[in-house]
Design an enzyme around this catalytic site. Structure first.
Site, PDB file in Angstrom:
ATOM      1  N   CYS A  52      22.002  28.165  35.113  1.00  0.00           N
ATOM      2  CA  CYS A  52      21.917  27.513  33.806  1.00  0.00           C
ATOM      3  C   CYS A  52      21.199  28.355  32.750  1.00  0.00           C
ATOM      4  O   CYS A  52      21.765  29.289  32.207  1.00  0.00           O
ATOM      5  CB  CYS A  52      21.248  26.148  33.972  1.00  0.00           C
ATOM      6  SG  CYS A  52      21.508  25.015  32.568  1.00  0.00           S
ATOM      7  N   GLU A  73      24.382  22.826  39.163  1.00  0.00           N
ATOM      8  CA  GLU A  73      22.931  22.772  39.312  1.00  0.00           C
ATOM      9  C   GLU A  73      22.501  21.331  39.636  1.00  0.00           C
ATOM     10  O   GLU A  73      23.000  20.373  39.031  1.00  0.00           O
ATOM     11  CB  GLU A  73      22.265  23.239  38.014  1.00  0.00           C
ATOM     12  CG  GLU A  73      20.748  23.244  38.043  1.00  0.00           C
ATOM     13  CD  GLU A  73      20.130  23.674  36.717  1.00  0.00           C
ATOM     14  OE1 GLU A  73      18.972  24.123  36.726  1.00  0.00           O
ATOM     15  OE2 GLU A  73      20.824  23.566  35.667  1.00  0.00           O
ATOM     16  N   LYS A 119      16.039  30.500  40.235  1.00  0.00           N
ATOM     17  CA  LYS A 119      16.092  30.470  38.779  1.00  0.00           C
ATOM     18  C   LYS A 119      14.869  31.188  38.232  1.00  0.00           C
ATOM     19  O   LYS A 119      13.734  30.941  38.667  1.00  0.00           O
ATOM     20  CB  LYS A 119      16.131  29.021  38.292  1.00  0.00           C
ATOM     21  CG  LYS A 119      16.447  28.849  36.813  1.00  0.00           C
ATOM     22  CD  LYS A 119      16.667  27.366  36.483  1.00  0.00           C
ATOM     23  CE  LYS A 119      17.111  27.142  35.050  1.00  0.00           C
ATOM     24  NZ  LYS A 119      17.391  25.715  34.768  1.00  0.00           N
TER      25      LYS A 119
END
Length: 511
Positions: free
Chosen positions: A373, A264, A339
């Site tokens: 993440c 990321e 995300k």
């Protein structure tokens, strides 16, 4: 009989074995006519020699499994036993058949109680896998039904057998060997008084079955992934950082990796070149390079013949900021996953918003998902992906401390176990004091597996040295996932109580 006196072996039946075959079938099938004629057994052996299996105790035949090739579409539907029989008791073997039909399976009465029938079933399953048959079908007589026929319908009887409330010598054994009841067959064998002519159509599906296809269209059963544990370092230009990216892609390609995974915000050092030093200005400055990175990494995917998961980058769209990962296929197509869950730091310091779509990507090396993440810490998302057949979950992450890393790691490993898939995580390491919010990184990249016999004992396939820039490789057995889904010690996906709960994706209105 003592087990120490047994000397068991499996062998394909020969015509010379017929006298023993006849004696065994006459003994076990005395109530339904005894043995097949010699010519019938001879023809079976000639037509489908691999399918005629004998279990021997030294030179004594104590069990047999007779099989024939059939067309799945024909015999997975209602039929009678006579549909398998031609003139003069000839078994109708279809040399082009895509399924095995189990004709007979029997063990000498003196040898029962040792679970020897399971050996014959296992041998037949292995035959099914090796020769790429679609399934094993069988008509299973319900031989204890006559004891309950006054009180139970055949369907009620089958249900009670499946709940182990009633023991049926044939059906109970077949169910314990992973066969599924597909339907009730009427007048299957009319002369079978014990079953009142009824049978169950049973099926064992070969989960490794591959339809005939050109080699170039065949889905891979092995996939190699390469993970980049990236060192954050000061750079003087986009070209300098891009050169480092291509160096790693080239190295991963040299080892014939199918996938390359970056962390990321791996290109965050470019924020150090921003003329404005506020956090919101710097992240939007970085977003100005995203299109170039996407284009160049897609070019690398094609040039180096490797699918690239581009870590993640900031993207400005209609003046709104998102955190996005690109799936750069080696055929030149590019897809994206934004995300969905935004951390407090991203939300308040950078004003990043969450996306609203979740995708599974079809690749030439399996079905994959990407969660950036924080997203992996929400179990609903991987479950939705698993329900769409995901094989590999890629998780690019970026954290500063070990406790933050452990949140990602432990959640990722849980996702691998509960969704019966592989999960690869990739992070950044090192210090970058010149860029606000990038002072320190912590990472130990890894590849996690389900927790079962076919996988590493600790469910960790590979992992890097903590906080060291390096590459990591892992070979994934995609076929092992299919076996796990159907035959694992536990089957998390199959055993979900969808009658009690489920996870649903809600339609999101565009803002």
């Amino acid at each position: 009989m003592s087990t120490k006196d047994l000397h068991l072996s499996l062998a394909n039946l020969q015509v010379a074995d017929y006298p023993q075959v006849k004696n065994l079938m006459d003994l076990v099938y005395a109530d339904i006519g005894g043995a097949w004629p010699k010519e019938t057994i001879k023809q079976l052996i000639e037509d489908f020699p691999e399918g005629q299996i004998g279990l021997m105790d030294d030179d004594k035949l104590i069990g047999i499994a007779l099989s024939v090739q059939v067309a799945y579409d024909r015999f997975s539907n209602p039929h009678k036993y006579d549909d398998l029989i031609g003139p003069q008791s000839q078994i109708l073997n279809n040399p082009d058949g895509d399924a095995i039909y189990g004709l007979d399976m029997l063990i000498h009465p003196d040898y029962r109680g040792y679970r020897l029938g399971r050996r014959l079933y296992d041998a037949r399953k292995e035959l099914c896998r090796q020769y790429n048959f679609k399934a094993i079908l069988a008509g299973g007589r319900i031989t204890a039904y006559h004891k309950y026929s006054d009180d139970l319908t055949p369907t009620q009887y089958i249900k009670r057998v499946s709940r182990k409330e009633i023991y049926d010598p044939i059906l109970t054994f077949q169910l314990s060997n992973d066969f599924q009841v597909k339907r009730l067959l009427k007048q299957y064998l009319p002369e079978d008084e014990k079953s009142a002519g009824y049978a169950t159509l049973l099926e064992w599906s070969n989960i490794l079955y591959e339809p005939e296809a050109l080699v170039v269209d065949t889905t891979k059963t092995q996939a190699r992934i390469g993970v980049v544990q990236w060192q954050m370092r000061e750079v003087g230009s986009v070209e300098e950082l891009m050169q480092q990216v291509e160096y790693f892609v080239d190295a991963l390609s040299e080892y014939e990796s199918d996938f390359a995974l970056f962390p990321e915000f791996f290109n965050a050092p470019l924020m150090g070149l921003s003329p404005k030093k506020s956090r919101t200005d710097a992240i939007r400055f970085l977003a100005g390079f995203t299109e170039e990175f996407k284009t160049q990494m897609s070019r690398m995917a094609v040039s180096y013949n490797i699918n690239i998961i581009t870590g993640s980058m900031p993207l400005v769209e209609n003046n709104r900021l998102f955190n996005v990962s690109y799936m750069c296929h080696r055929d030149g197509t590019v897809e994206e996953q934004r995300k969905l869950h935004i951390t407090p730091h991203e939300k308040w310091d950078w004003v990043i918003e969450g996306g609203n779509e979740l995708k599974v990507f079809d690749t030439d090396a399996g079905r994959v998902g990407i969660l950036i993440c924080y997203d992996v810490e929400f179990p609903e998302l991987p479950r939705l992906l698993a329900e769409q057949g995901m094989d590999i979950l890629f998780v690019p992450f970026w954290v500063d401390t070990k406790n933050a890393y452990l949140r990602v790691r432990h959640c990722a490993q849980a996702r691998a176990i509960e969704n019966e898939c592989y999960v690869a995580i990739a992070g950044s390491v090192g210090n970058l004091p010149s860029v606000d919010s990038l002072d320190v990184q912590y990472a130990q990249s890894a590849v996690f597996t389900p927790s079962d016999f076919s996988f590493p004992h600790d469910a960790v396939l590979s992992e890097t040295t903590p906080n060291t820039e390096m590459l990591m490789f892992a070979d994934l057995d995609l076929a092992a996932l299919k076996v796990l889904h159907a035959e694992g010690a536990v089957t998390n996906l199959k055993d979900r109580r969808t009658d009690l709960y489920k996870v649903e994706w809600q339609a999101v209105k565009a803002k």
